[in-house]
Enzyme design. Structure first.
Site, short mmCIF file in Angstrom:
data_model
loop_
_atom_site.label_atom_id
_atom_site.label_comp_id
_atom_site.label_asym_id
_atom_site.label_seq_id
_atom_site.Cartn_x
_atom_site.Cartn_y
_atom_site.Cartn_z
N SER A 1 0.85 -1.19 0.00
CA SER A 1 0.00 0.00 0.00
C SER A 1 0.88 1.24 0.00
CB SER A 1 -0.91 0.00 1.24
OG SER A 1 -1.47 1.27 1.45
N ARG B 1 -20.94 -6.64 -47.24
CA ARG B 1 -19.89 -6.06 -46.39
C ARG B 1 -20.54 -4.93 -45.61
NH1 ARG B 1 -15.01 -4.19 -49.76
NH2 ARG B 1 -14.28 -3.55 -47.70
#
Length: 456
Positions: free
Chosen positions: A287, A326
Site C-alpha cells: 500500500s 460487407r
C-alpha cells in the site's frame, strides 16, 4: 507531446505477451503478413510471378513503416489497410506493384490480420492456463482432505474440502483451455474480394499465356486455399465478410476464460480477507500509505478483467447483425473490443499463473473458521441421523431449539445436544463428538477431487 498508450491504466496487461502480440505494430505486421501471403498464394496458383511473392514478403516488415502515419491516414478511408497498401506499394519495385493487394478488399486483409493476431496472442495464453491448471492440481492433491467451511449466499453451509475447491478451479481453467484451443485451431483466413464472390481472381490471366483461358470459376477457390495455407489459418467454407461466426466464437471463448479465471479470483479475494485468512497470495502488493498491507493484487486484476470482458464480448456479438455483403459500422466496431478482450484475457492468464503458483493455503485458519458456528455447520448431518430415530418433524424441532439455545448461550451445539439426548431416549447412544466433527461430514469431496484430477 504525449506518448502513446503504454498501459499506464492497464496494469493487468502491461508487459504481458498479449500486450506485445496485440499492439499497433503487431497488427500492422499481421496486415503486411496477409498482403505478402496473398501475393505468394497467387504465385503458387500461377497468377503472379514467383519473384513478386518474394519481393512483397521481403518488403512486408512493419519496422520499415511509420505506424502513426498509417493510423492518421486511415481516417480518410475509415480503416488502416488502405494507407498501409499505398505504403507497401511504394516499398516494392515498379514491376511488382501490380501484384500488391490484387483482388482483395481492405476487410479481407484486416479480418485476416485479426485472426493472425488472435492466434499469436492465444499461444502464450494457453501456456499460462496450462501452468495454472498444474498449480491448482497440486493444491487439490495436497489438500484433498483439508476441511473448510462451504459457504452459500455468503454464510457457512456445510463442510467441504479445499481440495474440492481447487479441483473446481482447475475444471474451469481446463474448460477455458479447451474452448480457446478449439477456437484457435479454427481461426480462418478471410478472402472474398469486393463482395465475397472472389470474382477478381477468376478474371486474372495465368502468368503463362499459353494456359490463359476464359474465367475459371474455381480459380478464386484455389487462391483462397493457397492463401489460408500460406498463413497457417483454416480455410473458410465461405468468405465471412458479413458472416461473423469466427469473431463471435472467439469473443465467447475469451469472455468465458475471463469469467473462469474470475471465479478463481473471487474465491481468493474472499478467502484472503483478514478476518478469514484461509489463503494468501504468495507475493501480496503493498500500500502507498499502510506498511502492513499485503493486498491480493493478482486476484484483483483478474477480477477487474472478468468484469470488463462480458461488455466487450457483447459488442462483438452485436456485430453479428451485419447488413449486406460487407457491413458499415458493425465491422468497424469489432476492432478495438476484440483487441481489448485479447489483452484482458492475456493479462488475466498471466496473473492467474503467478497467483496459483504462489498461493499459500492456511489449514489451521480453515479449521478455526469451521468452529465459528459452534457446531451448527453440521446440523444437516444431525438432522438426517436424528430423523431416522425420532422422525423428520421432531428432529427438526429438536435441532431448531438446540441451535437457538446454542446461539443464545454462545455455547457449542454438542454441549446443548448432550442435554437433548437425555430427554430423547430414542437418541441415546449417539456419539456426538463424531457427529459434530466437521471433518467427518465432507461427503464425496475426496472422491470428487480424485475424479476431477483424472481429467487431462
Amino acid at each position: 507531446m504525449y506518448e502513446s498508450d503504454v498501459g499506464l491504466l492497464a496494469p493487468g496487461r502491461a508487459g504481458s505477451p498479449a500486450e506485445t502480440a496485440t499492439g499497433d505494430s503487431a497488427f500492422l505486421q499481421a496486415m503486411l503478413d496477409a498482403e505478402a501471403a496473398l501475393t505468394r498464394a497467387q504465385s503458387v496458383c500461377g497468377l503472379a510471378p514467383a519473384e513478386a511473392g518474394r519481393a512483397v514478403t521481403a518488403a512486408a516488415d512493419a519496422s520499415r513503416f511509420d505506424v502513426r502515419d498509417v493510423a492518421l491516414r486511415a481516417r480518410a478511408s475509415g480503416n488502416p489497410v488502405t494507407p498501409m497498401v499505398f505504403a507497401l506499394v511504394d516499398a516494392v519495385e515498379q514491376d511488382v506493384r501490380p501484384y500488391v493487394h490484387r483482388g482483395a478488399s481492405s476487410q479481407d486483409i484486416l479480418d485476416t490480420a485479426a485472426m493472425l493476431v488472435a492466434a499469436r496472442a492465444l499461444a502464450p495464453v494457453l501456456d499460462e492456463l496450462a501452468r495454472s491448471a498444474e498449480a491448482v492440481a497440486r493444491l487439490a492433491l495436497a489438500h484433498r482432505n483439508t476441511p473448510m467451511a462451504g459457504r452459500t449466499l455468503t454464510q457457512h453451509a456445510v463442510p467441504t474440502t479445499f481440495g474440492l475447491k481447487a479441483a473446481g478451479w482447475r475444471a474451469l481453467i481446463l474448460d477455458a483451455r479447451d474452448r480457446l484451443a478449439a477456437v484457435r485451431e479454427s481461426l480462418p483466413a478471410q478472402l472474398g474480394g469486393a463482395a465475397g464472390t472472389l470474382a477478381a481472381f477468376n478474371t486474372f490471366p495465368p502468368i503463362d499465356e499459353a494456359e490463359a483461358e476464359a474465367a475459371d470459376e474455381g480459380r478464386g477457390l484455389t487462391v483462397l486455399q493457397a492463401f489460408a495455407s500460406e498463413l497457417g489459418l483454416a480455410e473458410p467454407l465461405l468468405p465471412w465478410l458479413s458472416l461473423r461466426t469466427p469473431i463471435a466464437d472467439l469473443a465467447g471463448a475469451l469472455a468465458f476464460t475471463a469469467g473462469a479465471l474470475g471465479k478463481l479470483a473471487a474465491d481468493v479475494l474472499i478467502l484472503s480477507r483478514t478476518e478469514i485468512g484461509e489463503v494468501t497470495e504468495g507475493k501480496g502488493g503493498g500500500s502507498s500509505t499502510m506498511p502492513h498491507k499485503a493486498n491480493p493484487v493478482r486476484a484483483t486484476l483478474i477480477a477487474a478483467a472478468a468484469r470488463r470482458a462480458p461488455g466487450l464480448a457483447a459488442t462483438l456479438y452485436g456485430s453479428l447483425a451485419a447488413e449486406d455483403e460487407r457491413p458499415a459500422g458493425s465491422w468497424h466496431a469489432e476492432w478495438e473490443p476484440l483487441r481489448e478482450l485479447l489483452r484482458l484475457v492475456g493479462g488475466a492468464a498471466r496473473d492467474a499463473a503467478e497467483l496459483t503458483d504462489g498461493l499459500r493455503v492456511v489449514p489451521y485458519a480453515m479449521r478455526e473458521n469451521l468452529q465459528l458456528t459452534d457446531g451448527l455447520i453440521v446440523s444437516e448431518r444431525l438432522a438426517a441421523v436424528f430423523a431416522e430415530r425420532i422422525g423428520r418433524t421432531r428432529a427438526k424441532e429438536v435441532l431448531v431449539s438446540a441451535a437457538a439455545r446454542a446461539r443464545a448461550e454462545t455455547t457449542d451445539l454438542a454441549d446443548v445436544l448432550g442435554d437433548v439426548l437425555d430427554e430423547e431416549p430414542e437418541l441415546a447412544g449417539l456419539d456426538l463428538s463424531d457427529l459434530t466433527e466437521p471433518a467427518r461430514y465432507t461427503g464425496c469431496a475426496g472422491a470428487l477431487t480424485d475424479r476431477a484430477l483424472d481429467r487431462g
